[in-house]
Design a protein around this motif. Sequence first.
Motif, short mmCIF file in Angstrom:
data_model
loop_
_atom_site.label_atom_id
_atom_site.label_comp_id
_atom_site.label_asym_id
_atom_site.label_seq_id
_atom_site.Cartn_x
_atom_site.Cartn_y
_atom_site.Cartn_z
N GLY A 1 1.09 -1.35 -0.51
CA GLY A 1 -0.15 -0.37 0.42
C GLY A 1 0.57 1.45 0.08
O GLY A 1 0.26 2.28 0.92
N ILE A 2 2.15 1.34 -0.71
CA ILE A 2 2.84 1.93 -0.75
C ILE A 2 3.23 2.94 -1.99
O ILE A 2 2.34 2.60 -3.08
CB ILE A 2 4.17 1.96 -0.63
N TYR B 1 3.23 17.02 -2.90
CA TYR B 1 4.40 17.12 -1.48
C TYR B 1 4.06 16.04 -0.49
O TYR B 1 4.49 14.75 0.12
CB TYR B 1 5.28 17.87 -0.86
N ALA B 2 2.51 16.37 0.26
CA ALA B 2 2.18 16.06 1.76
C ALA B 2 1.36 14.66 1.43
O ALA B 2 1.25 14.67 1.89
CB ALA B 2 1.22 16.87 2.19
N GLY B 3 1.34 14.41 -0.08
CA GLY B 3 0.59 13.23 -0.22
C GLY B 3 -0.94 13.21 -0.13
O GLY B 3 -1.59 11.81 -0.67
N PRO C 1 -3.76 14.99 14.76
CA PRO C 1 -3.11 13.61 13.84
C PRO C 1 -1.66 13.85 12.53
O PRO C 1 -1.76 14.94 12.62
CB PRO C 1 -4.70 14.14 12.86
N PHE C 2 -0.85 12.38 12.63
CA PHE C 2 -0.39 12.76 12.30
C PHE C 2 -0.05 11.46 10.81
O PHE C 2 0.78 12.01 10.23
CB PHE C 2 1.02 12.44 12.87
N PHE C 3 -1.12 11.14 10.07
CA PHE C 3 -1.43 10.12 9.67
C PHE C 3 -2.88 10.08 9.85
O PHE C 3 -3.67 10.57 10.09
CB PHE C 3 -0.76 8.82 10.40
N PHE C 4 -3.16 9.68 8.61
CA PHE C 4 -4.76 9.48 8.54
C PHE C 4 -5.07 7.87 7.15
O PHE C 4 -4.39 8.25 5.85
CB PHE C 4 -5.45 10.46 8.02
N ASN D 1 -3.89 4.37 1.77
CA ASN D 1 -3.00 4.98 3.59
C ASN D 1 -1.85 6.52 2.85
O ASN D 1 -1.93 6.10 1.82
CB ASN D 1 -2.09 4.23 4.07
N LEU D 2 -2.39 6.91 3.71
CA LEU D 2 -1.64 8.26 3.40
C LEU D 2 -0.09 8.32 3.11
O LEU D 2 0.26 6.68 3.56
CB LEU D 2 -1.23 9.24 4.91
#
Length: 341
Positions: free
Chosen positions: A79-80, A184-186, A212-215, A230-231
């Motif tokens: 998932g990348i 850049y932030a995805g 929140p660092f990720f979602f 995923n981010l």
Amino acid sequence: MMSNSEIQELKSSLSITVVAKRLGLSVERGHFRCFFPERHANGDRTPSVSINEEKGYFKCFVCENVKGDVISLVQMYLGISFAEALKWLKGDAPSIKRDMQKSTVQKPKKQENSERQKFFKEKVIFDFLNLLSPIPPNSKAAWWLAKRHIYKPVWDKVLLRLIDDYHRTSRELLAKYSLEDLQYAGLFNNQGILRYGRHPIIIPYIDEQHRPFFFQARAIEKDVVPKELNLQKAIPFPYNKEVLDGKPGIVYLCEGAIDTLTLLGHNFCAVGVPGVNSFKPEWVEMFKNKKIILCLDNDAAGRASEARISAMLQAAGLETHSFGLLPEGEDINSWFASRQS
Ligand SMILES: [Zn+2]
């Protein structure tokens, strides 16, 4: 960034079979089980994905979109992003090289200013989450969640968000940041499009200070693949990590945020790993003083992952048990659903 010819060279130096095995897929006679067992009879017990070692290609004979080269294999399975898959193939998996003498694997250079970049990404993500509304009661998303026994007190507690107006959200982000920054932030893809057109439920990973660092973004329509996005950056910690407070107690470790939320709704102390193979060794110490009940899906992938996670936790002296109540092929959600009916 690698040039096209460098990418071709990397691909030709790799054995797709070895990469598949390295990812943890069990390859037998050139086949492995599909990543989407639910689309197959018997959860794809007879593996449907074939590998063409010579051409470096894989293909599921049922799922149209499960196919590609060695890079897509890594992308899909972990998932990348494409770039992350290249990095994984280049740097983190040196032993999969076909030709060991030629292998001059270099770790990606540590970027300067990486702290500042990290901070910037977090700010963009934070702003994005702030643009979104809580789940409106009676919305499609609300019904979707309720069907999984996830109700408003849980939505509020874990700060679930909804992209209720995709185009407006996209415009507002572009008004605030350049496309380059958003990519850049995805949040935006290479085509310049906000990534979550079909994944409206946003599940933030929040830390102890509720930052929140990720979602993870979740689709609610049945035909959307993958179900979760995923981010595109490393997952920093397990989902709902705030229950890992270092005090003695029991935690239920499950697969995916949705299962975690279902358990939370039933007053279990639950944390989630984003995917079966995403538990990281450095997370072990977060579980200190906990007795861990593993509730991963009862399928081949879930059981293998349970064994792996359990071994890591036990090696650190922690007590683990398997939930043990899920029938073959079921997960936490289907189990609760069947118990209520
Ligand atoms: Zn398939």
